[in-house]
Design an enzyme around this catalytic site. Structure first.
Site, PDB file in Angstrom:
ATOM      1  N   GLY A 291      -2.782  -6.732   8.306  1.00 55.26           N
ATOM      2  CA  GLY A 291      -2.719  -7.306   9.393  1.00 55.26           C
ATOM      3  C   GLY A 291      -1.060  -7.356   9.398  1.00 55.26           C
ATOM      4  O   GLY A 291      -0.671  -7.653  10.744  1.00 55.26           O
TER       5      GLY A 291
ATOM      6  N   GLY B 196      -5.194  -2.713   9.254  1.00 52.57           N
ATOM      7  CA  GLY B 196      -4.274  -1.734   9.514  1.00 52.57           C
ATOM      8  C   GLY B 196      -4.405  -1.450  11.046  1.00 52.57           C
ATOM      9  O   GLY B 196      -4.581  -0.801  12.276  1.00 52.57           O
TER      10      GLY B 196
ATOM     11  N   ASP C 247       0.893  -1.662  -0.041  1.00 50.87           N
ATOM     12  CA  ASP C 247      -0.015   0.202   0.229  1.00 50.87           C
ATOM     13  C   ASP C 247       1.026   1.711  -0.110  1.00 50.87           C
ATOM     14  O   ASP C 247       1.746   1.561   1.029  1.00 50.87           O
ATOM     15  CB  ASP C 247      -1.084  -0.138   1.103  1.00 50.87           C
ATOM     16  CG  ASP C 247      -2.640  -1.129   1.407  1.00 50.87           C
ATOM     17  OD1 ASP C 247      -2.511  -1.486   0.094  1.00 50.87           O
ATOM     18  OD2 ASP C 247      -2.720  -0.923   2.371  1.00 50.87           O
TER      19      ASP C 247
ATOM     20  N   ARG D 271      -6.829 -20.506   6.898  1.00 52.52           N
ATOM     21  CA  ARG D 271      -7.518 -21.818   7.721  1.00 52.52           C
ATOM     22  C   ARG D 271      -8.567 -22.130   7.483  1.00 52.52           C
ATOM     23  O   ARG D 271      -8.807 -23.161   7.185  1.00 52.52           O
ATOM     24  CB  ARG D 271      -6.718 -21.549   9.270  1.00 52.52           C
ATOM     25  CG  ARG D 271      -5.314 -21.250   9.496  1.00 52.52           C
ATOM     26  CD  ARG D 271      -5.429 -22.134  10.574  1.00 52.52           C
ATOM     27  NE  ARG D 271      -3.682 -22.100  11.240  1.00 52.52           N
ATOM     28  CZ  ARG D 271      -3.142 -23.350  10.698  1.00 52.52           C
ATOM     29  NH1 ARG D 271      -3.352 -24.207  10.012  1.00 52.52           N
ATOM     30  NH2 ARG D 271      -1.383 -23.281  11.466  1.00 52.52           N
TER      31      ARG D 271
ATOM     32  N   GLY E 132       0.111  -3.102   4.388  1.00 49.90           N
ATOM     33  CA  GLY E 132       0.505  -1.335   4.553  1.00 49.90           C
ATOM     34  C   GLY E 132       0.606  -0.874   5.237  1.00 49.90           C
ATOM     35  O   GLY E 132       2.490  -0.404   5.653  1.00 49.90           O
ATOM     36  N   SER E 133       0.235  -0.963   6.269  1.00 45.60           N
ATOM     37  CA  SER E 133       0.720  -0.035   7.563  1.00 45.60           C
ATOM     38  C   SER E 133       1.752  -0.207   8.297  1.00 45.60           C
ATOM     39  O   SER E 133       2.803  -0.100   8.818  1.00 45.60           O
ATOM     40  CB  SER E 133      -1.046   0.404   8.879  1.00 45.60           C
ATOM     41  OG  SER E 133      -2.304   0.015   7.782  1.00 45.60           O
TER      42      SER E 133
ATOM     43  N   LYS F 278      -7.442   1.721  -5.415  1.00 44.52           N
ATOM     44  CA  LYS F 278      -8.886   0.797  -4.689  1.00 44.52           C
ATOM     45  C   LYS F 278      -9.958   1.364  -4.986  1.00 44.52           C
ATOM     46  O   LYS F 278     -10.265   2.600  -5.078  1.00 44.52           O
ATOM     47  CB  LYS F 278      -8.630   1.249  -2.723  1.00 44.52           C
ATOM     48  CG  LYS F 278      -7.631  -0.375  -2.472  1.00 44.52           C
ATOM     49  CD  LYS F 278      -7.034   0.488  -1.042  1.00 44.52           C
ATOM     50  CE  LYS F 278      -6.505  -0.868  -0.265  1.00 44.52           C
ATOM     51  NZ  LYS F 278      -6.546  -2.020  -0.266  1.00 44.52           N
TER      52      LYS F 278
HETATM   53  O1  LIG Z   1      -6.893  -4.041   1.298  1.00 44.00           O
HETATM   54  C1  LIG Z   1      -6.055  -4.205   0.797  1.00 44.00           C
HETATM   55  C2  LIG Z   1      -5.494  -5.749   0.132  1.00 44.00           C
HETATM   56  O2  LIG Z   1      -5.419  -5.287  -1.140  1.00 44.00           O
HETATM   57  C3  LIG Z   1      -4.845  -4.243   1.801  1.00 44.00           C
HETATM   58  O3  LIG Z   1      -3.784  -3.759   1.223  1.00 44.00           O
HETATM   59  C4  LIG Z   1      -4.575  -4.380   3.875  1.00 44.00           C
HETATM   60  O4  LIG Z   1      -5.376  -5.174   4.005  1.00 44.00           O
HETATM   61  C5  LIG Z   1      -3.706  -3.928   4.105  1.00 44.00           C
HETATM   62  O5  LIG Z   1      -4.012  -4.642   5.465  1.00 44.00           O
HETATM   63  P1  LIG Z   1      -2.534  -3.482   6.630  1.00 44.00           P
HETATM   64  O6  LIG Z   1      -2.338  -2.220   6.779  1.00 44.00           O
HETATM   65  O7  LIG Z   1      -3.364  -4.251   7.593  1.00 44.00           O
HETATM   66  O8  LIG Z   1      -1.198  -3.604   6.003  1.00 44.00           O
END
Ligand SMILES: O=C(CO)[C@H](O)[C@H](O)COP(=O)(O)O
Length: 291
Positions: A213, A152, A23, A164, A234-235, A80
């Protein structure tokens, strides 16, 4: 080969296998991702941890930002759109993004329908928590699936739960007769034709990444050990103390997921991971995975 056929869309997703999709909200972050070895970047307005903390309606990123990200990197650029937001998806297609993520991380736009993805030349990736959701999204034309996790949070438990569950449900189908598949489809809310295809492959018929996550190299390796084809992060990268270092480490962990020596090496000295949230601390109405 003709542009935009389902075969081309799903074949394109195959090229991401084994990789990390990151992300990004700016051209600078996109450069960090490319430099770290990401197979693609995902343009969005705010990373999920910020969406969660700041609240408000989360929408498609500003097209100007998406253009800047496209100009900054040579790897594919995904972006997105809100669930059911046909107009956002059409804008993203017009911008020439390589993949659209119809994402629960943004505020849903349509309480009744997901996008009819067969109407688009651009391929779509969609999230799922279980086999029923995956099969419905594939029936709507998704060319790639990702388990949702809980974005997030920096907490991998929901990503594990969804992977799983998906694996268990696919395993349960082995040896089912057509009649049993039809009633299993009713139980899951899934079209029997798609379940037949999944039974035949012994897996989803499209590439399946894990998301939501993942915050450490070990998290990425865990998801690969559970059978996903790659990960979205992402986060976990951009809310950590050292995004450059952590992004590279997560890419290496995703490739070398079955080699504990490499995993130990790449996990060293990364600085603070993002602060995580326990799932129980989130009010159920705020869970993104339920969208
Ligand atoms: O929607 C997504 C995937 O398409 C996000 O990139 C993903 O869920 C990011 O999550 P996080 O910020 O927890 O890594």
């Amino acid at each position: 080969m003709e542009k935009g056929t389902y075969r081309v869309k799903t074949g394109f997703a195959e090229m991401f296998k084994g990789g990390v999709i990151m992300d990004v909200t700016t051209a600078d972050q996109a450069r960090i991702a490319e430099e770290a070895g990401a197979v693609a970047v995902m343009a969005l307005e705010r990373v999920p941890a910020d969406i969660r903390a700041q609240g408000g309606v989360a929408r498609m990123a500003d097209p100007q930002k998406i253009k800047e990200i496209q100009a900054a990197v040579s790897i594919p650029v995904m972006a997105k759109a809100r669930i059911g937001h046909i107009a956002e998806a059409r804008i993203l297609e017009a911008l020439g993004v390589d993949f659209v993520d119809e994402s629960e991380v943004l505020t849903p736009a349509d309480p009744f329908h997901h996008i009819d993805k067969w109407q688009f030349k651009v391929p779509f990736v969609c999230g799922c928590r279980d086999l029923g959701e995956a099969a419905r999204r594939i029936a709507e034309g998704a060319a790639m699936i990702r388990t949702k996790g809980e974005a997030g949070t920096g907490n991998v438990i929901e990503a594990v739960r969804h992977m799983r569950l998906l694996n268990d449900q696919i395993r349960r189908m082995a040896g089912m007769s057509r009649a049993e598949l039809v009633s299993y489809g009713k139980e899951l809310g899934a079209p029997a034709e798609i379940l037949e295809l999944i039974q035949e492959h012994g897996r989803l018929p499209v590439v399946n990444f894990a998301a939501g996550g993942i915050a450490t190299p070990a998290d990425a390796a865990l998801m690969r050990l559970l059978g996903c084809d790659g990960v979205f992060v992402g986060s976990g990268i951009f809310k950590s103390a050292d995004p450059e270092k952590r992004a590279k480490a997560i890419v290496l962990a995703c490739t070398n997921y079955d080699d504990p020596q490499v995993l130990a090496q790449v996990s060293m000295g990364l600085g603070e991971a993002m602060p995580g949230i326990t799932i129980e601390a989130i009010p159920s109405a705020e869970l993104m995975q339920h969208r």
